[in-house]
Scaffold this motif. Structure first.
Motif, PDB file in Angstrom:
ATOM      1  N   UNK A 128       1.071  -1.265  -0.084  1.00 59.01           N
ATOM      2  CA  UNK A 128      -0.139   0.043   0.070  1.00 59.01           C
ATOM      3  C   UNK A 128       0.890   1.201   0.018  1.00 59.01           C
ATOM      4  N   UNK A 129       2.001   1.035   0.710  1.00 56.57           N
ATOM      5  CA  UNK A 129       2.945   2.360   0.702  1.00 56.57           C
ATOM      6  C   UNK A 129       3.400   2.694  -0.926  1.00 56.57           C
ATOM      7  N   UNK A 130       3.620   1.474  -1.686  1.00 50.33           N
ATOM      8  CA  UNK A 130       4.172   1.915  -2.998  1.00 50.33           C
ATOM      9  C   UNK A 130       3.152   2.378  -3.916  1.00 50.33           C
ATOM     10  N   UNK A 131       1.821   1.837  -3.572  1.00 53.35           N
ATOM     11  CA  UNK A 131       0.532   2.636  -4.436  1.00 53.35           C
ATOM     12  C   UNK A 131       0.157   3.798  -4.152  1.00 53.35           C
ATOM     13  N   UNK A 132       0.397   4.470  -2.673  1.00 54.51           N
ATOM     14  CA  UNK A 132       0.344   5.654  -2.490  1.00 54.51           C
ATOM     15  C   UNK A 132       1.438   6.500  -2.807  1.00 54.51           C
ATOM     16  N   UNK A 133       2.574   6.003  -3.155  1.00 50.51           N
ATOM     17  CA  UNK A 133       3.747   6.883  -3.631  1.00 50.51           C
ATOM     18  C   UNK A 133       3.848   7.077  -4.960  1.00 50.51           C
ATOM     19  N   UNK A 134       3.171   6.060  -5.698  1.00 51.01           N
ATOM     20  CA  UNK A 134       2.989   6.008  -7.211  1.00 51.01           C
ATOM     21  C   UNK A 134       1.895   6.913  -7.622  1.00 51.01           C
ATOM     22  N   UNK A 135       1.834   7.617  -8.983  1.00 52.18           N
ATOM     23  CA  UNK A 135       0.588   8.169  -9.313  1.00 52.18           C
ATOM     24  C   UNK A 135      -0.074   7.025 -10.181  1.00 52.18           C
TER      25      UNK A 135
END
Length: 247
Positions: A128-135
């Motif tokens: 989820x942290x990756x999904x939040x950091x990426x557009x």
């Protein structure tokens, strides 16, 4: 991953492995990084091979996430030696990606030599942290962990490297230990009079299949990116309906 991990290996990593790794990261990720239009996220930056490649191949900001102090120290030294125009494009985050709480900072994320070193709980927290950091629409390039535990102990010897009057060498010994993969790194420094120093550091890795990685990431809004068939790297794209983006 703990903050004091790699206290021994940081001294030897660049000498024994970095040149070969620099060639590999360019081959695995260079094309995607060169197409970045917003930013590049390097998760588990280590001493900076993906970070440096990203600065040279792209024209966007780079976020280097590295919680281990021992690896972050050579990373900062490497960045300090860069020209100002490159150095001003990189931000180093001295914590995990979850702790950094980055949002919409990149359209390309790279996890090189990182996922296998995360225990299952830490791995689940990363998605989820990756999904939040990426557009949305951004690409995730993830070097896959080992798919299974080895049946017997295996050894990889690093070619010796000379630095002045000293010769640096090392080896990596991998074996199964319950559900984990035990990785022991032995290092040595030799001079004319013989062995001057010897060090050992042990790490743990957790295997996971490619199918399991795809399934886990799909739950957080990632879908397979077409046109990437490299068995070592999983390429995914973030969709608009990622649960992390509604929080």
């Amino acid at each position: 991953m703990q903050r004091d991990d790699y206290a021994v290996s940081a001294e030897f990593y660049d000498v024994l492995q970095a040149q070969q790794d620099a060639i590999r990261v360019h081959h695995l990720y260079g094309r995607h990084v060169a197409n970045a239009r917003l930013g590049v996220l390097d998760v588990g930056a280590g001493t900076g091979r993906v970070t440096l490649m990203s600065l040279l191949e792209s024209r966007v900001g780079v976020h280097a996430v590295e919680p281990a102090r021992a690896m972050r120290t050579p990373l900062m030294t490497r960045l300090a030696s860069l020209p100002t125009e490159l150095r001003e494009r990189v931000t180093v985050h001295p914590q995990t990606l979850e702790e950094a709480e980055l949002r919409d900072v990149a359209d390309v994320a790279v996890c090189h030599n990182t996922i296998g070193c995360l225990a299952p709980a830490a791995r689940r927290a990363l998605w989820p942290a990756l999904a939040q950091a990426l557009v949305p629409g951004g690409s995730l390039l993830l070097q896959l962990p080992p798919t299974h535990l080895p049946d017997k102990e295996t050894e990889r010897v690093f070619p010796d490297q000379r630095v002045g009057q000293h010769e640096y060498g090392g080896r990596m010994v991998m074996s199964a230990d319950g559900s984990r993969l035990r990785t022991r790194c032995d290092y040595w420094v030799r001079g004319a009079e013989g062995v001057l120093r010897e060090h050992t550091e042990t790490f743990w890795m957790w295997p996971a299949s490619r199918a399991a990685m795809i399934s886990d990431l799909a739950q957080h809004g990632f879908a397979l990116l077409p046109g990437r068939d490299d068995p070592a790297v999983l390429a995914m794209a973030l969709t608009w309906d990622s649960p992390a983006r509604t929080q």
